[in-house]
Design a protein around this motif. Structure first.
Motif, PDB file in Angstrom:
ATOM      1  N   ASP A  39      43.686 -70.624   0.906  1.00 18.67           N
ATOM      2  CA  ASP A  39      43.224 -69.418   0.204  1.00 18.67           C
ATOM      3  C   ASP A  39      44.348 -68.606  -0.436  1.00 18.67           C
ATOM      4  OD1 ASP A  39      40.744 -70.148   0.983  1.00 18.67           O
ATOM      5  OD2 ASP A  39      40.454 -68.579   2.473  1.00 18.67           O
ATOM      6  N   SER A  40      45.598 -68.955  -0.211  1.00 13.67           N
ATOM      7  CA  SER A  40      46.700 -68.161  -0.766  1.00 13.67           C
ATOM      8  C   SER A  40      47.048 -68.654  -2.166  1.00 13.67           C
ATOM      9  CB  SER A  40      47.940 -68.256   0.144  1.00 13.67           C
ATOM     10  OG  SER A  40      47.674 -67.698   1.407  1.00 13.67           O
ATOM     11  N   ARG A  41      47.131 -67.690  -3.099  1.00 14.55           N
ATOM     12  CA  ARG A  41      47.529 -68.014  -4.465  1.00 14.55           C
ATOM     13  C   ARG A  41      48.768 -67.230  -4.885  1.00 14.55           C
ATOM     14  NH1 ARG A  41      42.272 -68.090  -3.918  1.00 14.55           N
ATOM     15  NH2 ARG A  41      42.099 -65.828  -4.238  1.00 14.55           N
ATOM     16  N   GLU A  42      49.103 -66.207  -4.144  1.00 12.94           N
ATOM     17  CA  GLU A  42      50.305 -65.421  -4.401  1.00 12.94           C
ATOM     18  C   GLU A  42      51.009 -65.180  -3.073  1.00 12.94           C
ATOM     19  OE1 GLU A  42      49.817 -61.955  -6.802  1.00 12.94           O
ATOM     20  OE2 GLU A  42      48.107 -62.805  -7.912  1.00 12.94           O
ATOM     21  N   TRP A  44      51.874 -62.459  -1.543  1.00  6.91           N
ATOM     22  CA  TRP A  44      51.333 -61.446  -0.634  1.00  6.91           C
ATOM     23  C   TRP A  44      50.043 -61.904   0.025  1.00  6.91           C
ATOM     24  CZ3 TRP A  44      46.603 -59.069  -1.564  1.00  6.91           C
ATOM     25  CH2 TRP A  44      46.060 -59.236  -2.837  1.00  6.91           C
ATOM     26  N   HIS A  45      49.377 -62.892  -0.588  1.00  7.67           N
ATOM     27  CA  HIS A  45      48.227 -63.506   0.085  1.00  7.67           C
ATOM     28  C   HIS A  45      48.673 -64.195   1.382  1.00  7.67           C
ATOM     29  CE1 HIS A  45      45.882 -63.925  -3.981  1.00  7.67           C
ATOM     30  NE2 HIS A  45      46.158 -62.667  -3.646  1.00  7.67           N
ATOM     31  N   GLY A  86      41.261 -59.517   2.712  1.00  3.85           N
ATOM     32  CA  GLY A  86      41.055 -60.895   2.278  1.00  3.85           C
ATOM     33  C   GLY A  86      39.783 -61.064   1.476  1.00  3.85           C
ATOM     34  N   VAL A  90      41.780 -60.632  -1.887  1.00  4.26           N
ATOM     35  CA  VAL A  90      42.342 -61.980  -1.981  1.00  4.26           C
ATOM     36  C   VAL A  90      41.288 -62.996  -2.402  1.00  4.26           C
ATOM     37  CG1 VAL A  90      43.603 -63.768  -0.699  1.00  4.26           C
ATOM     38  CG2 VAL A  90      44.025 -61.363  -0.223  1.00  4.26           C
ATOM     39  N   SER A  92      39.229 -64.402  -0.318  1.00 10.76           N
ATOM     40  CA  SER A  92      39.274 -65.444   0.710  1.00 10.76           C
ATOM     41  C   SER A  92      38.022 -65.338   1.580  1.00 10.76           C
ATOM     42  CB  SER A  92      40.524 -65.273   1.583  1.00 10.76           C
ATOM     43  OG  SER A  92      40.457 -66.128   2.706  1.00 10.76           O
ATOM     44  N   ALA A  95      39.067 -65.374   5.579  1.00 13.91           N
ATOM     45  CA  ALA A  95      39.978 -64.378   6.149  1.00 13.91           C
ATOM     46  C   ALA A  95      39.450 -63.770   7.435  1.00 13.91           C
ATOM     47  CB  ALA A  95      40.241 -63.266   5.121  1.00 13.91           C
TER      48      ALA A  95
END
Length: 378
Positions: A39-42, A44-45, A86, A90, A92, A95
């Motif tokens: 789920d992380s794309r950056e 800070w995610h 999240g 985000v 997500s 999350a």
């Protein structure tokens, strides 16, 4: 699980928690890693979702140690915050992972408001999911409802619900351990009562007889001095014999019956919840039976007082006895066995007392008698 750390005797609970730690902590860690990776794309995610995974692992480790409540509040706050950020920022739908793990571990051991928390946390997960749908750009899809509301709420509720029977299981284990400890203490208390009874048998009768003889000597003091002297001599001999018997009892040297001691040991172990098996390979030599009875009595007391035994094996041979128990603890010098070793050595025997791993062996043995053979005819 139980909010209190396992006590000194919480052996079973400690083993179960260590087993859970070894088996399931990698699963929790893997789940957190997958949430972050998928789920992380950056950058800070990664930070936000990583905080949820960290809260899950911290709570699991403390749960395995038995004091999850010490970190429950901060981990719940972190898990809830990660789910909010999240879901809303985000995008997500996983999350909620950290919050679900923390809640499932923290809610069942709560002393109060467990039901309210068990209902409130899934409702919070649902509310955040609905908020995500309401604030989403564009029209919400049916899949979004399932993805952000139905699945997270259902999984969180199921995880919390499953952990309540798990908590009850640990409570039952604790109750069984407490019961076993009480039975062991009761068995030791019974042994002390039996010792007191033996002491009473030795001294009670003697004191009563001494009282009667002194009273008789007092009456005859001015009429039959010869009879008075005789009575006093008998009192002196009786007191000396009682002193000797008391010393023998105190040092476990009173004559014992091996069969009676064996039956008593079985009753004590069974009362303490210990599985005991007796292997009679041969009839014990009568000359060694008394010393073997003393070894068995002393070993029984040591096991009940110093070990966390679940199994005891007693083996009887013609010239030897061995007692093996599990649950052996590190203990200091056992003075009772040291005194018995001296007696056995003096009688030509040998006493072995050694610990190997978690098992303790106590064995007494006399050299086998030479076989008796008749003379053959030439």
């Amino acid at each position: 699980m139980d909010a209190n750390p396992p006590g000194e005797r919480g052996v079973a609970r400690g083993r179960l928690r260590r087993l859970n730690l070894v088996m399931f902590l990698p699963v929790v860690a893997l789940g957190g890693v997958l949430v972050v990776a998928i789920d992380s794309r950056e950058w800070w995610h990664v930070v936000v979702l990583g905080l949820g995974a960290a809260a899950a692992m911290v709570s699991f480790v403390r749960w395995a140690a038995g004091d999850v409540l010490s970190v429950a509040l901060p981990c719940l706050v972190v898990g809830a915050g990660v789910w909010v950020v999240g879901a809303l920022a985000v995008d997500s739908d996983s999350a909620y992972f950290g919050l679900a793990v923390v809640a499932s571990l923290s809610i069942p051991p709560l002393p109060r408001h467990r039901t309210a928390m068990a209902v409130g946390v899934p409702l919070f997960v649902l509310a955040v999911g609905v908020a995500r749908l309401l604030t989403a750009q564009g029209a919400a899809q049916d899949g979004d409802l399932v993805q952000y509301a139905v699945i997270p709420t259902g999984i969180t509720a199921v995880m919390i619900g499953v952990m309540f029977p798990n908590k009850r299981f640990y409570d039952v284990v604790q109750d069984l351990e407490d019961s076993r400890d009480r039975e062991a203490e009761l068995a030791v208390a019974r042994e002390r009562v039996r010792f007191a009874s033996d002491l009473h048998d030795i001294q009670g009768h003697t004191l009563h007889v001494v009282k009667l003889k002194v009273a008789l000597a007092q009456k005859l003091l001015h009429s039959d001095i010869g009879r008075v002297e005789e009575e006093l001599r008998e009192v002196h001999a009786l007191v000396a014999d009682t002193i000797a018997q008391t010393k023998e009892l105190a040092y476990a040297q009173r004559r014992l019956n091996l069969s009676a001691e064996l039956e008593n040991a079985k009753n004590l172990f069974e009362a303490a919840g210990i599985d005991v098996r007796v292997d009679r390979r041969a009839e014990v030599d009568s000359a060694a039976g008394e010393l073997f009875g003393q070894v068995l009595r002393e070993t029984t007391t040591n096991i009940l007082r110093h070990a966390q035994a679940t199994q005891v094996r007693i083996t009887l041979a013609e010239s030897g006895i061995s007692i093996v128990n599990d649950g052996a603890q590190e203990a200091g010098r056992l003075s009772g066995l040291a005194a018995l070793r001296e007696r056995l050595t003096a009688a030509g025997g040998e006493l072995t007392a050694e610990q190997v791993g978690g098992r303790f062996l106590t064995a007494a043995e006399f050299p086998p008698r030479p076989a008796t053979t008749g003379r053959g005819r030439r």
